[in-house]
Design a protein around this motif. Structure first.
Motif, short mmCIF file in Angstrom:
data_model
loop_
_atom_site.label_atom_id
_atom_site.label_comp_id
_atom_site.label_asym_id
_atom_site.label_seq_id
_atom_site.Cartn_x
_atom_site.Cartn_y
_atom_site.Cartn_z
N ASP A 6 75.95 94.72 99.04
CA ASP A 6 75.49 93.94 97.88
C ASP A 6 74.93 94.87 96.80
N PHE A 7 74.18 95.89 97.22
CA PHE A 7 73.62 96.84 96.25
C PHE A 7 74.74 97.59 95.53
N LEU A 8 75.74 98.02 96.26
CA LEU A 8 76.86 98.74 95.63
C LEU A 8 77.61 97.84 94.65
N ASN A 9 77.71 96.55 94.97
CA ASN A 9 78.35 95.61 94.03
C ASN A 9 77.55 95.51 92.74
N ASN A 15 69.40 110.00 94.15
CA ASN A 15 68.83 109.22 93.04
C ASN A 15 68.89 107.72 93.31
N LEU A 16 69.89 107.30 94.05
CA LEU A 16 70.04 105.88 94.36
C LEU A 16 69.14 105.43 95.51
N LYS A 17 68.77 106.35 96.38
CA LYS A 17 68.06 105.96 97.60
C LYS A 17 66.79 105.14 97.34
N PRO A 18 65.90 105.54 96.42
CA PRO A 18 64.70 104.72 96.19
C PRO A 18 65.05 103.28 95.76
N LYS A 19 66.11 103.15 94.94
CA LYS A 19 66.52 101.82 94.50
C LYS A 19 67.12 101.02 95.65
N ILE A 20 67.87 101.71 96.51
CA ILE A 20 68.45 101.03 97.68
C ILE A 20 67.34 100.51 98.58
N MET A 21 66.33 101.33 98.83
CA MET A 21 65.23 100.91 99.70
C MET A 21 64.45 99.75 99.09
N HIS A 44 65.17 92.04 99.64
CA HIS A 44 66.14 91.04 100.08
C HIS A 44 66.22 90.86 101.59
N SER A 45 65.40 91.58 102.33
CA SER A 45 65.41 91.41 103.80
C SER A 45 64.21 90.60 104.27
N ARG A 46 63.36 90.17 103.33
CA ARG A 46 62.20 89.37 103.72
C ARG A 46 62.66 88.04 104.32
N PRO A 47 61.91 87.52 105.28
CA PRO A 47 62.26 86.20 105.82
C PRO A 47 62.15 85.15 104.72
N HIS A 48 62.96 84.11 104.81
CA HIS A 48 62.85 83.01 103.85
C HIS A 48 61.54 82.26 104.04
N PHE A 49 61.13 82.09 105.29
CA PHE A 49 59.88 81.40 105.61
C PHE A 49 58.81 82.44 105.80
N ARG A 50 57.84 82.49 104.87
CA ARG A 50 56.86 83.55 104.97
C ARG A 50 55.51 83.14 104.38
N ARG A 51 54.58 84.03 104.52
CA ARG A 51 53.21 83.78 104.08
C ARG A 51 53.12 83.60 102.56
#
Length: 470
Positions: A40-43, A64-70, A76-83
């Motif tokens: 998704d990031f590469l897209n 140079n891309l690595k900080p942006k990738i992280m 985008h990896s956070r759970p949908h149901f969260r605090r």
């Protein structure tokens, strides 16, 4: 460099996966999910190349891309149901999960999840037991009921009560109590689903005892009283008192049922809050109802549950209903409910330890001090970015409880210097954790009633994320 050549500079998915494999967040995520996020990031990078946001190969180097990738993976990896931090001042906020649990209830849930338990096993006999036995005795001790049963929510409780006692027969209800609450839960529709036949009596604003008595006939199975929950009728208004209804039921040999909605064991009116008068479950049981039902995650301050209490003869019938298995509670709910109920053995302890009861009963002075403390902390950290002040206002109980009562509070009013309050409100929905407040008089406001002192640093960090970035 032309666009076609730039595409060639994009690192491969495998190269990126290898480069980020040692990152802690990546190690804790399923590899297929990480691969999808990298794709998704590469897209997005390809879109930025086409839009000429990315214009040279240097921008596409992996280092140079690595900080942006992280950053992308974290976001985008956070759970949908969260605090979420609740700064609205609505204590039992249905959209934000209603009541939060006491620490002892949380510990009980953890133990129930982490270990095997005697959920349906009797430690006295070594044979199969009942899951309801863990809380039934406690509920009866606290309320004076003869017997009890717990299902998964109060809608289920009303449904199974009517299905057991009134299927195919009439249930008499005051027209003014045919309520709809959140999620389009309507009493007439629940009655129809149970197989009971609704018999309306009285007018919207006034119902008399004689209205009930005139409606009683050979097909009458029960008299039902429903808590009006989210609204009140004021002015020219009359409703039949519970004791009168019970006496009428006894005269004709009919069970009297009450759906309390929120249902409280704690008497707020006897604890310095005389303006907050609602009958307690104990008082309703003492009045002689056959069955009463109420929610576990509203004024009780426990987990989502529908609690059914009353006369043993009636409760035993409900327990035998095959529907009971479909609406039964799980071990986590049971553990949290028992721990919550145990706190009510000492009402002072309940007031201190059950967050819902504690938040409702905070004094004006305590709230003013909490608000001042939060304002000062925000000022030290973000005085160049925010205009801050304290304003007197009110909180709400929520969850359909005490709908006409305003609880005095002091709000921390925030106006950002470089964006609108609407922008601030929206940005705070995307911070970590998200912070929800309310708009009052052209300020974004936080009510300290529903924010724990332990959350103040998180509040400051969220607002900093929103107004400064990071």
């Amino acid at each position: 460099m032309n666009t076609k050549n730039l595409f060639k500079h994009l690192p491969s998915v495998d190269a990126i996966l290898n480069a980020i494999s040692s990152e802690k967040i990546v190690a804790n995520l399923p590899r297929p999910l990480v691969r999808d996020l990298v794709n998704d990031f590469l897209n997005l990078c390809r879109e930025e190349i086409r839009s000429q946001i990315i214009t040279n190969g240097e921008q596409l180097k992996l280092e140079n891309l690595k900080p942006k990738i992280m950053a992308y993976i974290r976001a985008h990896s956070r759970p949908h149901f969260r605090r979420v931090i609740n700064g609205t001042g609505v204590v039992i906020h249905t959209n934000l999960g209603r009541s939060i649990l006491a620490e002892s209830a949380i510990e009980a849930v953890v133990h129930a999840c982490r270990h095997y338990s005697n959920l349906e096993f009797s430690l006295k006999t070594g044979k199969r037991g009942s899951r309801y036995s863990h809380v039934e005795e406690l509920l009866c001790r606290l309320t004076g009921a003869e017997a009890g049963l717990v299902v998964n929510n109060n809608a289920s409780a009303v449904l199974i009560i009517l299905d057991t006692l009134a299927k195919g027969k009439e249930v008499i209800v005051s027209r003014g109590q045919l309520v709809e609450i959140g999620g389009s839960f309507r009493i007439p529709e629940v009655m129809a689903k149970s197989g009971a036949i609704l018999r309306e009596v009285g007018a919207t604003n006034r119902t008399h005892l004689r209205d009930y008595e005139k409606a009683i006939g050979p097909e009458t199975a029960a008299l039902l009283k429903v808590h009006t929950s989210n609204y009140r009728i004021i002015g020219f208004h009359k409703e039949v008192q519970l004791k009168e209804l019970v006496a009428l039921g006894q005269k004709y040999g009919l069970p009297v049922l009450e759906d309390m909605g929120s249902g409280n064991l704690f008497d707020f009116s006897a604890s310095g809050y005389s303006f907050m008068h609602e009958p307690t479950v104990q008082q309703v049981i003492k009045a002689g109802v056959s069955v009463v039902s109420f929610s576990g995650d509203k004024l009780l301050g426990g987990p989502q549950a529908g609690i059914i209490l009353g006369q043993k003869e009636v409760i035993d019938k409900i327990k035998k209903n095959p529907m009971n298995r479909a609406v039964r509670i799980d071990k986590m709910t049971l553990a949290a409910l028992e721990a919550t109920l145990r706190l009510y053995l000492d009402m002072d302890l309940a007031r201190e330890k059950i967050p819902t009861v504690n938040m409702i009963t905070l004094s004006e002075q305590e709230l003013k001090q909490k608000a001042r403390r939060l304002k000062n902390r925000l000022a030290r950290r973000l005085k160049d970015h925010l205009e801050l002040k304290l304003i007197p206002n009110h909180s709400r109980v929520g969850g359909g409880a005490f709908p006409e009562q305003d609880l005095p509070t002091t709000l921390v009013a925030i106006r950002p210097r470089q964006m609108s309050i609407e922008d601030l409100k929206n940005r705070l929905l995307h911070t970590e954790p998200p912070l929800v407040g309310r708009l009052e008089d052209d300020y974004f406001c936080l009510d300290p009633r529903t924010i724990a002192l332990s959350e103040y640093n998180l509040v400051c960090e969220a607002i900093e994320q929103a107004v400064v970035g990071g």
